[in-house]
Design an enzyme around this catalytic site. Structure first.
Site, short mmCIF file in Angstrom:
data_model
loop_
_atom_site.label_atom_id
_atom_site.label_comp_id
_atom_site.label_asym_id
_atom_site.label_seq_id
_atom_site.Cartn_x
_atom_site.Cartn_y
_atom_site.Cartn_z
N ASP A 16 0.85 -1.20 0.00
CA ASP A 16 0.00 0.00 0.00
C ASP A 16 0.89 1.25 0.00
OD1 ASP A 16 -2.43 1.41 0.26
OD2 ASP A 16 -2.29 1.43 2.46
N HIS A 17 0.59 2.20 -0.86
CA HIS A 17 1.35 3.46 -0.95
C HIS A 17 2.85 3.24 -1.03
CE1 HIS A 17 -2.10 6.10 -0.46
NE2 HIS A 17 -2.52 5.30 0.50
N HIS B 202 -9.59 4.77 -1.37
CA HIS B 202 -8.79 4.77 -0.13
C HIS B 202 -9.61 5.43 0.97
CE1 HIS B 202 -4.55 3.68 -1.39
NE2 HIS B 202 -5.24 3.56 -2.51
N GLY B 203 -9.13 5.31 2.20
CA GLY B 203 -9.83 5.96 3.31
C GLY B 203 -11.21 5.36 3.54
N GLY B 204 -11.30 4.03 3.43
CA GLY B 204 -12.61 3.36 3.51
C GLY B 204 -13.22 3.29 4.90
N ASN C 184 -8.26 0.61 6.98
CA ASN C 184 -7.20 0.48 7.98
C ASN C 184 -7.67 0.95 9.35
OD1 ASN C 184 -4.72 0.20 9.23
ND2 ASN C 184 -3.91 2.13 8.45
P1 13P Z 1 -8.39 4.33 6.44
O1 13P Z 1 -7.31 4.26 7.46
O2 13P Z 1 -9.05 5.65 6.45
O3 13P Z 1 -9.32 3.20 6.49
O4 13P Z 1 -7.65 4.27 5.01
C1 13P Z 1 -6.98 3.12 4.63
C2 13P Z 1 -6.28 3.33 3.35
O5 13P Z 1 -6.77 3.98 2.46
C3 13P Z 1 -4.98 2.68 3.18
O6 13P Z 1 -4.38 3.03 1.98
#
Ligand code: 13P
Length: 289
Positions: free
Chosen positions: A85-86, A208-210, A232
Site C-alpha cells: 500500500d502506498h 482509499h480511506g474506507g 485500515n
Molecule cells: P483508512 O485508514 O481511512 O481506512 O484508510 C486506509 C487506506 O486507504 C490505506 O491506503
C-alpha cells in the site's frame, strides 16, 4: 492455497458490482483475524501493508512468509492477495522481489509526467511475476486553515493518462480522506467520480480511506467503478476498543489474564467482527463460494 494477484478478483468484482476489501495488516494477530473472518464469510481478500508496517513486521520477506504460513496453517481456501500500500518506487521493486503479488506505486506527489514514467517501469517489472499494479493520481486537497473538510479531487485527464499505462487499478481522490473523517466532511464527490469513471473507461477504481464512510456512499461508489476499498483505521479502532474493554474490566489482573493470547483475544474478535461488517457492506460475502 497460493497467494494470487488482484487482477482476477478485481475483474470479478467489477462484473458483479461489488468491491474487494483491502485490509491493512500490522502483525500476526491482524493476519489471522482478517483471514479467519474472510474464510468464514467465503470472501476474497487483499491483505496490504504500508512500508512502515513492513518495517514494523520485520521486512518484506517476513510479511510474505507470515501470510503464506498462516494461509497454509488455517487452510484458507478463499483467494488471498498480498499488496503493498502506498509504495515508493524502490519499495515496489523490493516487495515484488520478496513475493508480494500486487503493489501500489504512489507517485501522486510527483508531476503527472514523472508519475506516468515511473508507473510504466513498475508495470513492466510486475509482469515478470504476473503481479498486479495500482497507481495513484494526486489532486487538490481540501485543507483550509489547517482544517480538512474535503479530501483531494483527482483530475480526470490525469487519471486517464495513468490508466493508459497498463495498471490494473487506479486510486483517484474523490473527496476521501485517510483516518477519521472530520465532523464537517463534505462526503464523496460523485460528480468527480463519474467524470473519472468516464475518462478511465474500464480501469477498476480504488477507494482509499474506507473507514467511516457511510454504507450508502460506499455502495454508490461501487456502482460507479470502485472495485477495491481500503480499510485500515476502523480495524485499529476495533482492536483498541476490544483491548480497552479487557484491561478496563481488570481481566488482565484475573488469574493468567495477562497471557498475551488472552489479552489480545478480544481485540482480535473485534477485528473479525468489523471485517465481516465491511464484507457485507461491500457485498463481498459469499463471493468466493
Ligand atoms: P483508512 O485508514 O481511512 O481506512 O484508510 C486506509 C487506506 O486507504 C490505506 O491506503
Amino acid at each position: 492455497m497460493q497467494l494470487v494477484n488482484a487482477k482476477g478478483m478485481i475483474l470479478e468484482a467489477q462484473k458483479g458490482n461489488y468491491a474487494i476489501p483491502a485490509f491493512n495488516i500490522n502483525n500476526l494477530e491482524w493476519i489471522k483475524s482478517v483471514l479467519s473472518a474472510c474464510q468464514e464469510a467465503k470472501a476474497p481478500v487483499i491483505l496490504e501493508t504500508s512500508e512502515s508496517a513492513v518495517k514494523y513486521m520485520g521486512g518484506y520477506k517476513n510479511v510474505v512468509d507470515m501470510v503464506n504460513n498462516v494461509v497454509e496453517f488455517l487452510n484458507i481456501t478463499v483467494p488471498v492477495c498480498l499488496h503493498l500500500d502506498h509504495g515508493t518506487f524502490e519499495g515496489a521493486f523490493k516487495a515484488l522481489d520478496a513475493g508480494y503479488t500486487s503493489v501500489m506505486f504512489d507517485g501522486s506527489k510527483l508531476s503527472i509526467d514523472e508519475n506516468v514514467m515511473k508507473v510504466k517501469q513498475v508495470v513492466e517489472y510486475a509482469k515478470k511475476t504476473n503481479a498486479s499494479v495500482e497507481g495513484e493520481v494526486g489532486g487538490i486537497g481540501g485543507t483550509e486553515d489547517g482544517v480538512t473538510s474535503a479530501g483531494e479531487l483527482a483530475c480526470p485527464e490525469e487519471c486517464k493518462r495513468l490508466a493508459d499505462t497498463g495498471i490494473d487499478m487506479l486510486a483517484a481522490g474523490i473527496g476521501n480522506i485517510h483516518g477519521k473523517y472530520p465532523a464537517n466532511w463534505e462526503g464523496l464527490n460523485f460528480d468527480r467520480l463519474k467524470e473519472i469513471e468516464a475518462a478511465c473507461k474500464n480501469t477498476p477504481l480504488v477507494l482509499h480511506g474506507g473507514s467511516g464512510i457511510p454504507a450508502e456512499m460506499v455502495q454508490r461508489a461501487i456502482r460507479h467503478g470502485v472495485c477495491k476499498v481500503n480499510v485500515n483505521t476502523e480495524l485499529q479502532l476495533a482492536f483498541a476498543a476490544g483491548t480497552r474493554m479487557y484491561i478496563e474490566g481488570g481481566k488482565d489482573l484475573d488469574g493468567k489474564g495477562f497471557d498475551p493470547r488472552k489479552l489480545l483475544k478480544p481485540g482480535c474478535e473485534m477485528i473479525e467482527q468489523t471485517v465481516k461488517e465491511k464484507l457485507d457492506m461491500f457485498d463481498t460475502t459469499g463471493k468466493a463460494e
